[in-house]
Design a protein around this motif. Sequence first.
Motif, PDB file in Angstrom:
ATOM      1  N   GLU A 110     -49.431 -32.089  29.606  1.00 56.36           N
ATOM      2  CA  GLU A 110     -48.612 -33.063  30.315  1.00 56.36           C
ATOM      3  C   GLU A 110     -49.502 -33.935  31.212  1.00 56.36           C
ATOM      4  N   ARG A 111     -50.487 -33.313  31.857  1.00 60.72           N
ATOM      5  CA  ARG A 111     -51.431 -34.073  32.677  1.00 60.72           C
ATOM      6  C   ARG A 111     -52.197 -35.082  31.818  1.00 60.72           C
ATOM      7  N   ARG A 113     -51.173 -36.413  29.006  1.00 62.93           N
ATOM      8  CA  ARG A 113     -50.222 -37.450  28.609  1.00 62.93           C
ATOM      9  C   ARG A 113     -50.123 -38.517  29.694  1.00 62.93           C
ATOM     10  N   GLN A 114     -49.980 -38.055  30.948  1.00 64.04           N
ATOM     11  CA  GLN A 114     -49.863 -38.995  32.073  1.00 64.04           C
ATOM     12  C   GLN A 114     -51.143 -39.799  32.250  1.00 64.04           C
ATOM     13  N   SER A 120     -45.157 -40.017  25.279  1.00 67.77           N
ATOM     14  CA  SER A 120     -44.842 -38.715  24.686  1.00 67.77           C
ATOM     15  C   SER A 120     -46.054 -38.187  23.936  1.00 67.77           C
ATOM     16  N   ALA A 140     -45.363 -28.989  24.076  1.00 70.49           N
ATOM     17  CA  ALA A 140     -45.490 -30.401  24.463  1.00 70.49           C
ATOM     18  C   ALA A 140     -45.110 -31.351  23.328  1.00 70.49           C
TER      19      ALA A 140
END
Length: 184
Positions: A110-111, A113-114, A120, A140
Amino acid sequence: MSPKLVILDRDGVINRDSDDYVKSLDEFLPYPQAIDAIARLSRAGWTVAVATNQSGIARGYYDEATLAAMHGRLETLVRARGGEIRRIVHCPHGPDDDCDCRKPLPGLLERLRQELGMASLQGAWMVGDSLRDLQAGEAAGCHSALVRTGKGERTLAKGKGLEQARVFTNLAAFADWLLAQPEK
């Protein structure tokens, strides 16, 4: 459209793993085929990132500066082959630290992705040598690939949780397969 993103575990996928931890630059021994595979993926337009558990930091076996030196060497080797690793993220915590970034939890992904500015990870690839790598990727929204290097053979022998994973000899075999797929 799926992101052209490949997320790699580090130890056992990119470099030789050790049950005693990879604690120094001298112990950080990348597989030549893996360096070449990363560069080929990158040159073909894939974004390549690394997400790695590094509990040796919490255990006091090495520090952030030593880890940064290992990752600097990795990036230099890949650049020398004409490729790029876009991001490297790590979890410095131990298994009992109750963090949200240690795989099999998807926090590191998730980190990524950001940091990569992606909406997504649906359809990206997570390549690892352990079940926890694949579980993080699947949580994920990634496709999962298991390599037989590192702890991959042991993971395969256990046979649990691998129903969605494609299995490859090593990272080079995964790259060969992925680069042969038609564009979607």
